[in-house]
Design a protein around this motif. Structure first.
Motif, short mmCIF file in Angstrom:
data_model
loop_
_atom_site.label_atom_id
_atom_site.label_comp_id
_atom_site.label_asym_id
_atom_site.label_seq_id
_atom_site.Cartn_x
_atom_site.Cartn_y
_atom_site.Cartn_z
N HIS A 164 40.04 41.39 46.08
CA HIS A 164 41.02 40.47 45.49
C HIS A 164 41.63 39.53 46.53
O HIS A 164 42.67 38.91 46.28
N HIS A 195 40.81 48.36 47.92
CA HIS A 195 39.94 47.22 47.60
C HIS A 195 40.73 45.93 47.38
O HIS A 195 40.16 44.85 47.43
N ASP A 199 37.02 42.95 39.58
CA ASP A 199 36.69 44.38 39.67
C ASP A 199 35.33 44.67 39.05
O ASP A 199 34.55 45.49 39.54
FE LIG Z 1 41.22 45.65 41.44
#
Ligand SMILES: [Fe+2]
Ligand code: FES
Length: 425
Positions: free
Chosen positions: A168, A163, A323
């Motif tokens: 990010h 991810h 997140d």
């Molecule tokens: Fe993360």
């Protein structure tokens, strides 16, 4: 699962949040409503919030002369739960010797207060993470945030290197915003089980020219610890995902420097890591407001669609804020049977199985994971290294994954290097 978690020490509040003879604080931990206070001698008590007499809340108690006195009938308890005064009973009564508050053991380390909620005759050894053994002035203040989902759901982000190339990332590699931009966004995962949990490599081709493989090696340490692939050679860390209840967790980031004390400026950042995105929420005596960020699920994390031109998600890269945009709106406990798991989910799959197996084994055979008895197993490091494609990455990173006080971490910056590699690509 709760019984397994009780066999480990858990950080639950910052040391600085409890003053000598100061206000008792409400604490939520493993679904229990507790009260924490620091007594006249500096010791910390953590006990059930209901007074053992007739249940008045000890939150309203008077923290005085080495104990917490219930305001209903004046019974007083010291930090280990012993009733030291029962002023409304006859002086000759020995009833106070028969009553105890339900108190848990506490311990201070790394700028946090930890609790042991288990009932073993010998409490678990205290975790032996490298960062907790550094001199106190080499430690950053612990970095915290309240997570509003199940702890496993939050923890999974640390075991899912894939991810970082999306959630990010930044859209324009030349943007000055903080974000990733990798040459290879299809990491290959390899999980290695260990007696303390597991580590895994997410391997990416580093760039178009070098032919090197970039291995980001992250540690998972039972029951809820992670050490993300090393980013800085002089920084050691461990992260904890502590369940407050089924739908809330405290995300701890203990970080320290190998080479020097932490500066004032660095410490100030750790105290206010979300200042660039609306800071902290208003805190009340409710423990589910402690360490809560102003940007949260109820206001869509103050998502900025305009910022999505620069950043993939439209919320800045600050600790785990991005997140949480991914893991909380799915629902506090997502129905896992709706998932479709791919090759980059193998570490999450392994961690789930390992936790379930550990909980079952403890329930049926009374056997605990090895690191619940042998804290020295926690002395590991994460790593980030460039290797040749045919290299045996497990053998090649063996030394890097062990704690060597005389060696730096094997680290590759997540952001700075990425800008350079992008230019190469
Ligand atoms: Fe993360
Ligand atoms: S309820 Fe606490 S002293 Fe009576």
């Amino acid at each position: 699962m709760g019984n397994l978690l009780r066999q480990y020490w858990m950080p639950f509040i910052k040391s600085e949040d409890l003053d000598l003879d100061g206000e008792p604080k409400r604490v939520k931990l493993l679904g229990e409503d507790l009260i924490a206070f620091r007594d006249t001698d500096g010791r910390v008590g953590l006990m059930a919030h209901n007074c053992p007499h007739r249940g008045a809340s000890l939150f309203f108690g008077r923290n005085e002369e080495a104990g917490l006195r219930c305001v209903y009938h004046g019974w007083k308890f010291n930090v280990d739960g012993t009733c030291v005064d029962m002023p409304n009973e006859p002086a000759e009564s020995d009833f106070k010797h028969k009553v105890r508050a339900n108190a848990y053991l506490t311990h201070e380390a790394g700028g946090a207060i930890w609790a042991y909620m288990g009932d073993r005759d010998h409490p678990a050894p205290f975790p032996d993470f490298e960062v907790l053994s550094l001199p106190a002035d080499h430690l950053y203040p612990p970095l915290l945030m309240l997570g509003e989902s199940n702890w496993v759901q939050s923890l999974e982000g640390d075991l899912d290197s894939s991810h970082i190339d999306w959630l990010h990332s930044k859209v324009d590699p030349n943007s000055t915003r903080v974000g990733t931009h990798h040459y290879d966004r299809q990491p290959r995962f390899h999980v290695v089980p260990t007696d303390y949990g597991a580590f895994y490599s997410a391997a990416r081709t580093r760039d178009a020219d070098s032919g090197k493989m970039w291995h980001r090696i992250t540690q998972f340490i039972l029951p809820f610890y992670t050490m993300i692939a090393a980013d800085q050679p002089k920084q050691v860390h461990v992260r904890a995902w502590v369940p407050l209840d089924d739908c809330h967790n405290l995300e701890w980031h203990f970080m320290g420097r190998l080479d020097r004390p932490v500066t004032e400026e660095e410490g100030a950042y750790a105290r206010d890591p979300y200042g660039a995105w609306h800071g902290w929420a208003q805190q009340t005596s409710d423990p589910l407001t402690r360490y809560a960020t102003a940007a949260n699920i109820r206001n869509d994390f103050l998502l900025d669609r305009g910022l999505q031109k620069d950043l993939f998600v439209g919320v800045p890269f600050l600790v785990n804020l991005q997140d949480r945009v991914a893991t909380e709106p799915m629902g506090p406990i997502y129905e896992r049977w709706n998932e479709h798991l791919g090759t980059t989910d193998v570490m999450c799959i392994y961690m789930r199985r390992r936790l379930i197996d550990a909980a079952r084994r403890f329930q049926t055979e009374g056997v605990l994971p090895a690191n619940a008895e042998r804290a020295e197993l926690d002395r590991v490091r994460p790593a980030s290294m460039l290797l040749d494609p045919g290299d045996d990455w497990i053998a090649a990173t063996e030394h890097a994954r062990s704690v060597d006080p005389h060696a730096d971490l094997a680290a590759i910056p997540l952001i700075g290097e990425l800008i350079a590699s992008t230019k190469n690509a």
